[in-house]
Design a protein around this motif. Structure first.
Motif, PDB file in Angstrom:
ATOM      1  N   ILE A  49      39.037 -42.368  75.699  1.00 20.32           N
ATOM      2  CA  ILE A  49      39.744 -41.124  75.392  1.00 20.32           C
ATOM      3  C   ILE A  49      38.989 -39.933  75.977  1.00 20.32           C
ATOM      4  CG2 ILE A  49      40.439 -39.562  73.529  1.00 20.32           C
ATOM      5  CD1 ILE A  49      40.948 -42.092  71.824  1.00 20.32           C
ATOM      6  N   ALA A  50      37.653 -39.937  75.814  1.00 13.29           N
ATOM      7  CA  ALA A  50      36.841 -38.850  76.366  1.00 13.29           C
ATOM      8  C   ALA A  50      36.977 -38.781  77.883  1.00 13.29           C
ATOM      9  CB  ALA A  50      35.377 -39.051  75.976  1.00 13.29           C
ATOM     10  N   ALA A  51      36.983 -39.945  78.538  1.00 12.88           N
ATOM     11  CA  ALA A  51      37.147 -39.974  79.996  1.00 12.88           C
ATOM     12  C   ALA A  51      38.510 -39.420  80.394  1.00 12.88           C
ATOM     13  CB  ALA A  51      36.985 -41.401  80.511  1.00 12.88           C
ATOM     14  N   GLY A  52      39.545 -39.777  79.639  1.00  8.17           N
ATOM     15  CA  GLY A  52      40.885 -39.293  79.945  1.00  8.17           C
ATOM     16  C   GLY A  52      41.006 -37.790  79.772  1.00  8.17           C
ATOM     17  N   GLU A  53      40.409 -37.269  78.702  1.00 11.50           N
ATOM     18  CA  GLU A  53      40.450 -35.823  78.469  1.00 11.50           C
ATOM     19  C   GLU A  53      39.701 -35.073  79.559  1.00 11.50           C
ATOM     20  OE1 GLU A  53      38.755 -35.537  74.612  1.00 11.50           O
ATOM     21  OE2 GLU A  53      40.665 -35.815  73.555  1.00 11.50           O
ATOM     22  N   THR A  54      38.554 -35.618  79.954  1.00 16.17           N
ATOM     23  CA  THR A  54      37.756 -34.978  81.003  1.00 16.17           C
ATOM     24  C   THR A  54      38.474 -35.043  82.344  1.00 16.17           C
ATOM     25  OG1 THR A  54      35.764 -35.660  79.821  1.00 16.17           O
ATOM     26  CG2 THR A  54      35.480 -34.891  82.069  1.00 16.17           C
ATOM     27  N   ALA A  82      44.966 -43.384  78.869  1.00 15.93           N
ATOM     28  CA  ALA A  82      45.902 -43.373  77.737  1.00 15.93           C
ATOM     29  C   ALA A  82      46.460 -44.765  77.493  1.00 15.93           C
ATOM     30  CB  ALA A  82      47.034 -42.381  78.009  1.00 15.93           C
ATOM     31  N   ASP A  83      46.801 -45.465  78.575  1.00 14.18           N
ATOM     32  CA  ASP A  83      47.316 -46.830  78.446  1.00 14.18           C
ATOM     33  C   ASP A  83      46.248 -47.767  77.876  1.00 14.18           C
ATOM     34  OD1 ASP A  83      49.748 -46.023  79.470  1.00 14.18           O
ATOM     35  OD2 ASP A  83      49.282 -46.652  81.521  1.00 14.18           O
ATOM     36  N   SER A  84      45.025 -47.630  78.367  1.00  9.24           N
ATOM     37  CA  SER A  84      43.949 -48.520  77.932  1.00  9.24           C
ATOM     38  C   SER A  84      43.553 -48.282  76.481  1.00  9.24           C
ATOM     39  CB  SER A  84      42.723 -48.331  78.828  1.00  9.24           C
ATOM     40  OG  SER A  84      43.014 -48.691  80.163  1.00  9.24           O
ATOM     41  N   SER A  85      43.555 -47.017  76.069  1.00  7.73           N
ATOM     42  CA  SER A  85      43.111 -46.679  74.711  1.00  7.73           C
ATOM     43  C   SER A  85      44.236 -46.741  73.694  1.00  7.73           C
ATOM     44  CB  SER A  85      42.494 -45.277  74.701  1.00  7.73           C
ATOM     45  OG  SER A  85      43.473 -44.299  75.024  1.00  7.73           O
ATOM     46  N   ALA A  92      50.375 -37.758  76.401  1.00  9.61           N
ATOM     47  CA  ALA A  92      51.072 -36.471  76.384  1.00  9.61           C
ATOM     48  C   ALA A  92      50.340 -35.446  77.239  1.00  9.61           C
ATOM     49  CB  ALA A  92      51.200 -35.965  74.945  1.00  9.61           C
ATOM     50  N   LEU A  93      49.008 -35.448  77.153  1.00 10.14           N
ATOM     51  CA  LEU A  93      48.200 -34.529  77.945  1.00 10.14           C
ATOM     52  C   LEU A  93      48.410 -34.775  79.436  1.00 10.14           C
ATOM     53  CD1 LEU A  93      46.016 -32.332  77.353  1.00 10.14           C
ATOM     54  CD2 LEU A  93      44.309 -34.122  77.715  1.00 10.14           C
ATOM     55  N   ALA A  94      48.405 -36.040  79.832  1.00 12.95           N
ATOM     56  CA  ALA A  94      48.606 -36.383  81.242  1.00 12.95           C
ATOM     57  C   ALA A  94      49.972 -35.915  81.734  1.00 12.95           C
ATOM     58  CB  ALA A  94      48.462 -37.891  81.436  1.00 12.95           C
ATOM     59  N   LEU A  95      50.990 -36.144  80.935  1.00 14.62           N
ATOM     60  CA  LEU A  95      52.351 -35.756  81.324  1.00 14.62           C
ATOM     61  C   LEU A  95      52.491 -34.236  81.409  1.00 14.62           C
ATOM     62  CD1 LEU A  95      54.287 -38.285  79.084  1.00 14.62           C
ATOM     63  CD2 LEU A  95      54.267 -38.294  81.593  1.00 14.62           C
ATOM     64  N   ALA A  96      51.906 -33.542  80.430  1.00 23.34           N
ATOM     65  CA  ALA A  96      52.040 -32.085  80.400  1.00 23.34           C
ATOM     66  C   ALA A  96      51.325 -31.437  81.576  1.00 23.34           C
ATOM     67  CB  ALA A  96      51.501 -31.542  79.083  1.00 23.34           C
ATOM     68  N   TRP A 130      50.831 -26.987  71.823  1.00 19.22           N
ATOM     69  CA  TRP A 130      50.729 -26.579  73.221  1.00 19.22           C
ATOM     70  C   TRP A 130      51.866 -27.174  74.049  1.00 19.22           C
ATOM     71  CZ3 TRP A 130      48.942 -29.764  77.542  1.00 19.22           C
ATOM     72  CH2 TRP A 130      48.902 -29.042  78.755  1.00 19.22           C
ATOM     73  N   ILE A 131      52.166 -28.446  73.822  1.00 20.81           N
ATOM     74  CA  ILE A 131      53.199 -29.106  74.615  1.00 20.81           C
ATOM     75  C   ILE A 131      54.578 -28.533  74.297  1.00 20.81           C
ATOM     76  CG2 ILE A 131      54.393 -31.312  74.965  1.00 20.81           C
ATOM     77  CD1 ILE A 131      51.588 -32.622  74.745  1.00 20.81           C
ATOM     78  N   HIS A 132      54.844 -28.254  73.027  1.00 16.06           N
ATOM     79  CA  HIS A 132      56.126 -27.629  72.675  1.00 16.06           C
ATOM     80  C   HIS A 132      56.253 -26.251  73.330  1.00 16.06           C
ATOM     81  CE1 HIS A 132      58.107 -30.395  69.937  1.00 16.06           C
ATOM     82  NE2 HIS A 132      56.947 -30.665  69.389  1.00 16.06           N
ATOM     83  N   ALA A 133      55.162 -25.500  73.348  1.00 20.32           N
ATOM     84  CA  ALA A 133      55.193 -24.184  73.989  1.00 20.32           C
ATOM     85  C   ALA A 133      55.422 -24.319  75.489  1.00 20.32           C
ATOM     86  CB  ALA A 133      53.890 -23.441  73.718  1.00 20.32           C
TER      87      ALA A 133
END
Length: 221
Positions: A49-54, A82-85, A92-96, A130-133
């Motif tokens: 998750i940390a790697a994905g966020e970074t 996201a898939d792995s974790s 959602a972060l990746a898509l946004a 954030w995503i809704h905004a």
């Protein structure tokens, strides 16, 4: 500091460092997390998750610096993490973030709608807000562009809902902008549902927009 804690600190740093200043720190952190991930028995999910966020932040920085190819590569890393974790907010972060790179407005909305679906339910309030905004921002832009042609009654209502949502979410500049477009559309195509939205929007406008609020209250009368 944990992997996710360090990632969070980098996101905070984004607010007061330039993209160029932050890039080296983010890439170094991503390299460190991925190096540890291979031997992090029992902590794989947290580090993934940390790697994905970074990677998402690295992608945003690359995009800001004009390196769109690198940005898309980082966003793919975020999606893989996201898939792995199995962590929907990370998906959602990746898509946004990826939505910024789409040239077609409808495609941007599709990505954001998928992102919204990933953060439904409890525990995701911050990223969901954030995503809704972000979704409201894109939907408002699409609706505003359509004002150049004939807007249907339902289109007027949707524009009103977007203005109300933006104002309620605290995005006052965009909310006021969409509210002005809604006022113009309401004048052109008055309808019962539009009048109801006009009253709601008038009540949410900042005090500096007294003239617009008064106009909307007249529309609602």
């Amino acid at each position: 500091m944990s992997g996710q804690g360090a990632s969070g600190a980098l996101h905070i740093s984004e607010n007061h460092l330039t993209a160029r200043q932050l890039q080296g720190c983010v890439v170094a952190h991503l390299d460190a997390v991925t190096a540890v991930l291979a031997r992090a028995f029992g902590h794989e999910k947290e580090l993934c998750i940390a790697a994905g966020e970074t990677a998402a932040l690295a992608g945003w920085i690359a995009w800001d610096l004009g390196d769109h190819l690198a940005a898309r590569s980082y966003y793919r890393v975020t999606a893989d993490c996201a898939d792995s974790s199995g962590h929907p907010p990370l998906r959602a972060l990746a898509l946004a973030y990826a939505s910024y790179g789409e040239a077609v407005p409808v495609r941007r909305l599709e990505l954001l709608e998928r992102a919204v679906a990933c953060v439904r339910g409890p525990g995701n309030a911050t990223v969901a807000a954030w995503i809704h905004a972000r979704h409201a921002e894109e939907a408002a832009a699409v609706a505003t562009r359509r004002l150049g042609g004939e807007l249907s009654d339902s289109g007027v209502v949707i524009l009103g809902d977007l203005a109300a949502a933006l104002l309620a979410g605290g995005d006052l500049d965009q909310g006021v902008h969409v509210a002005r477009q809604f006022a113009k559309a309401s004048d052109a195509r008055p309808n019962t549902m539009g009048r109801a939205r006009a009253l709601t929007i008038a009540g949410r406008l900042p005090r500096t927009e007294g003239e617009l609020a008064a106009h909307l209250r007249r529309c609602a009368a």
